[in-house]
Design a protein around this motif. Sequence first.
Motif, PDB file in Angstrom:
ATOM      1  N   PHE A   1       0.828  -1.201   0.000  1.00  0.00           N
ATOM      2  CA  PHE A   1       0.000   0.000   0.000  1.00  0.00           C
ATOM      3  C   PHE A   1       0.868   1.259   0.000  1.00  0.00           C
ATOM      4  CE2 PHE A   1      -2.571   3.299   2.026  1.00  0.00           C
ATOM      5  CZ  PHE A   1      -3.775   3.184   1.350  1.00  0.00           C
ATOM      6  N   PHE A   2       1.857   1.301   0.880  1.00  0.00           N
ATOM      7  CA  PHE A   2       2.696   2.491   0.970  1.00  0.00           C
ATOM      8  C   PHE A   2       3.761   2.522  -0.128  1.00  0.00           C
ATOM      9  CE2 PHE A   2       0.657   2.690   5.044  1.00  0.00           C
ATOM     10  CZ  PHE A   2       0.501   4.058   5.241  1.00  0.00           C
TER      11      PHE A   2
ATOM     12  N   GLU B   1      -6.471  -4.915 -18.332  1.00  0.00           N
ATOM     13  CA  GLU B   1      -7.372  -3.968 -18.989  1.00  0.00           C
ATOM     14  C   GLU B   1      -8.002  -3.012 -17.975  1.00  0.00           C
ATOM     15  OE1 GLU B   1      -7.760  -3.509 -22.211  1.00  0.00           O
ATOM     16  OE2 GLU B   1      -6.332  -5.106 -22.669  1.00  0.00           O
ATOM     17  N   LYS B   2      -8.283  -3.526 -16.777  1.00  0.00           N
ATOM     18  CA  LYS B   2      -8.802  -2.659 -15.712  1.00  0.00           C
ATOM     19  C   LYS B   2      -7.736  -1.644 -15.296  1.00  0.00           C
ATOM     20  CE  LYS B   2     -12.274  -3.311 -13.756  1.00  0.00           C
ATOM     21  NZ  LYS B   2     -13.641  -2.786 -13.989  1.00  0.00           N
ATOM     22  N   VAL B   3      -6.486  -2.080 -15.240  1.00  0.00           N
ATOM     23  CA  VAL B   3      -5.390  -1.185 -14.857  1.00  0.00           C
ATOM     24  C   VAL B   3      -5.232  -0.061 -15.878  1.00  0.00           C
ATOM     25  CG1 VAL B   3      -2.870  -1.042 -14.677  1.00  0.00           C
ATOM     26  CG2 VAL B   3      -4.110  -2.839 -13.470  1.00  0.00           C
ATOM     27  N   LYS B   4      -5.326  -0.386 -17.163  1.00  0.00           N
ATOM     28  CA  LYS B   4      -5.160   0.637 -18.188  1.00  0.00           C
ATOM     29  C   LYS B   4      -6.272   1.688 -18.141  1.00  0.00           C
ATOM     30  CE  LYS B   4      -4.701  -2.075 -21.793  1.00  0.00           C
ATOM     31  NZ  LYS B   4      -4.486  -2.444 -23.207  1.00  0.00           N
ATOM     32  N   GLY B   5      -7.399   1.331 -17.559  1.00  0.00           N
ATOM     33  CA  GLY B   5      -8.499   2.276 -17.486  1.00  0.00           C
ATOM     34  C   GLY B   5      -8.713   2.878 -16.117  1.00  0.00           C
ATOM     35  N   PHE B   6      -7.800   2.638 -15.163  1.00  0.00           N
ATOM     36  CA  PHE B   6      -8.058   3.125 -13.803  1.00  0.00           C
ATOM     37  C   PHE B   6      -7.994   4.645 -13.751  1.00  0.00           C
ATOM     38  CE2 PHE B   6      -3.461   3.413 -13.473  1.00  0.00           C
ATOM     39  CZ  PHE B   6      -3.209   4.326 -12.461  1.00  0.00           C
TER      40      PHE B   6
ATOM     41  N   VAL C   1      -5.340   5.202  -3.760  1.00  0.00           N
ATOM     42  CA  VAL C   1      -4.596   4.004  -4.137  1.00  0.00           C
ATOM     43  C   VAL C   1      -5.515   3.083  -4.939  1.00  0.00           C
ATOM     44  CG1 VAL C   1      -3.407   1.963  -3.274  1.00  0.00           C
ATOM     45  CG2 VAL C   1      -3.077   4.165  -2.134  1.00  0.00           C
ATOM     46  N   SER C   2      -5.084   2.730  -6.134  1.00  0.00           N
ATOM     47  CA  SER C   2      -5.883   1.865  -7.009  1.00  0.00           C
ATOM     48  C   SER C   2      -5.694   0.401  -6.618  1.00  0.00           C
ATOM     49  CB  SER C   2      -5.473   2.073  -8.466  1.00  0.00           C
ATOM     50  OG  SER C   2      -6.052   1.091  -9.289  1.00  0.00           O
ATOM     51  N   ILE C   3      -6.768  -0.234  -6.215  1.00  0.00           N
ATOM     52  CA  ILE C   3      -6.706  -1.655  -5.843  1.00  0.00           C
ATOM     53  C   ILE C   3      -6.363  -2.514  -7.055  1.00  0.00           C
ATOM     54  CG2 ILE C   3      -7.985  -3.599  -4.871  1.00  0.00           C
ATOM     55  CD1 ILE C   3      -7.333  -1.403  -2.859  1.00  0.00           C
TER      56      ILE C   3
ATOM     57  N   LEU D   1      -2.651  -2.477  -7.470  1.00  0.00           N
ATOM     58  CA  LEU D   1      -2.039  -3.307  -6.433  1.00  0.00           C
ATOM     59  C   LEU D   1      -2.149  -4.791  -6.799  1.00  0.00           C
ATOM     60  CD1 LEU D   1      -3.275  -1.588  -3.124  1.00  0.00           C
ATOM     61  CD2 LEU D   1      -0.981  -1.516  -4.095  1.00  0.00           C
ATOM     62  N   ILE D   2      -3.318  -5.191  -7.236  1.00  0.00           N
ATOM     63  CA  ILE D   2      -3.533  -6.593  -7.618  1.00  0.00           C
ATOM     64  C   ILE D   2      -2.653  -6.958  -8.814  1.00  0.00           C
ATOM     65  CG2 ILE D   2      -5.210  -8.209  -8.610  1.00  0.00           C
ATOM     66  CD1 ILE D   2      -7.350  -6.850  -6.891  1.00  0.00           C
ATOM     67  N   TYR D   3      -2.565  -6.043  -9.780  1.00  0.00           N
ATOM     68  CA  TYR D   3      -1.779  -6.368 -10.966  1.00  0.00           C
ATOM     69  C   TYR D   3      -0.289  -6.485 -10.648  1.00  0.00           C
ATOM     70  CZ  TYR D   3      -0.630  -6.796 -15.880  1.00  0.00           C
ATOM     71  OH  TYR D   3      -0.193  -7.281 -17.085  1.00  0.00           O
ATOM     72  N   GLY D   4       0.160  -5.747  -9.634  1.00  0.00           N
ATOM     73  CA  GLY D   4       1.539  -5.925  -9.193  1.00  0.00           C
ATOM     74  C   GLY D   4       1.816  -7.360  -8.797  1.00  0.00           C
ATOM     75  N   LYS D   5       0.871  -7.969  -8.074  1.00  0.00           N
ATOM     76  CA  LYS D   5       1.010  -9.377  -7.689  1.00  0.00           C
ATOM     77  C   LYS D   5       0.895 -10.303  -8.902  1.00  0.00           C
ATOM     78  CE  LYS D   5       0.850 -10.869  -3.912  1.00  0.00           C
ATOM     79  NZ  LYS D   5       1.912 -11.337  -2.988  1.00  0.00           N
TER      80      LYS D   5
END
Length: 448
Positions: free
Chosen positions: A177-178, A379-384, A390-392, A395-399
């Motif tokens: 998160f940080f 695709e969700k990340v590209k449209g955030f 903080v975009s969840i 964060l999820i796509y990082g994992k």
Amino acid sequence: MMLLLLLFLLLILLLINYWINDRELLAPSFVFTAAFCLSCMWALAYQVQWDLSLHENTFLVIFGGVLEFSLVTFFLKLFRSTSVSDNRTNIDLDNDSNDKSVISFQKWKIAIVIGMQLLAIAYTVYEVQKIAPAGSLSDSIYSYRSQVISPTANQMLESLPRLLTILRSFTDASGYFFAYILAQKIIFYKRLGVIELVICSLSIVNSLMLGSRTGAVALIFSFLIFLYCIYKKSMKWNNQGNFGTLIAVLLLFIVVIFSFQALASLLGRDITRFSMGEYLSIYLGAEIKNLDVFLQSGSFPIHTGFFQSQTFIYVTKFLNKLLSIGEAKYSLNLPFLYANGYNLGNVYTTFYAYIYDFGYMGIPVLVGLMAFISEYVFEKVKGFREMNTVSISVLIYGKVVFALALSFFSNKFYENIFTMDFVQLVFFWLILRFIFGQDRPKGVRLRE
């Protein structure tokens, strides 16, 4: 010859994925293909030492799996591009009306987060030294880790207290998160944040306390993904200047691989018998040889039945314990292999678990599902649009990207994403966003 052909075809597929994804380096199919290209290069460099002569079924498993992943992501991208309007936005970073003040948080909230992290670290040290007493902390950590990865010792290993697992999960979540907020501060304010660095560092220390480097590497890797996503969003996902990004990635990769062996020594592992090249080859190339050996060893699937699955091990462990219908403390069946006196480790690529559980038919189903989920999240990340918080999804796509990048190594996607730990991680992210969301300034404004 077969290995060289595999590498050649994978490199062609990598270039195709690069262009059909509009030269996007973070596209799932590009990351997944690049990972196997890297592993094949290392395997090719050591094929003589390992007596590696790739068999046809191994060739088809690897190339077929990577090709299927690429096709699924391509068709999903094609479907979404025709059914969903482009909602990408540009970010006004230079407008004078934007608040460029330094991000600040209420001190008592930060004190609670850091206090919980310190408690998690101290509690972990206490439990590790109690479970695996030794002369020093590093020796205890190494002893504990050895028991965790041993199929026999793992059965008798004392579980960590539930309170500690929750504290450790919160510490991991706060690190990600940080790290995201740190990435925002670097992109938007061109400066580092001491508070964020402290929290991320404590999260890394916490992950190292159980003897595994994966958590620390995952957090650092994800931080770079956050930086990339936020920056590319600010540029409306314009992919000019990718050459500079590639150079930066290569330099970072060199730094990581040269520090990998030193970190192992710090954690108490005996690595003196390996040269640096041999040590890295175990992690970056031996998976190809190990998978080839496994696929020649008999008929598949080896184990049928969901409740001792290798692919969904953490899901089945949770269900076994919850429903009392199976063995809650079983481990992955990953025997160590050797070839011509060389230690090849005990990792077999992501395809090992699929074939172990479901035979060759498991590959199209599980690779397809992995590709679908990865591309959907991307695709969700590209449209955030969540630039003030903080975009969840990021964060999820990082994992997700980290799991895809290590698919050449092992079944990281289903081991990391299909777990209650991941659900807990997302839960803590939502709580942290709710708690700290009100402290964030409205410093960055979106415009169409």
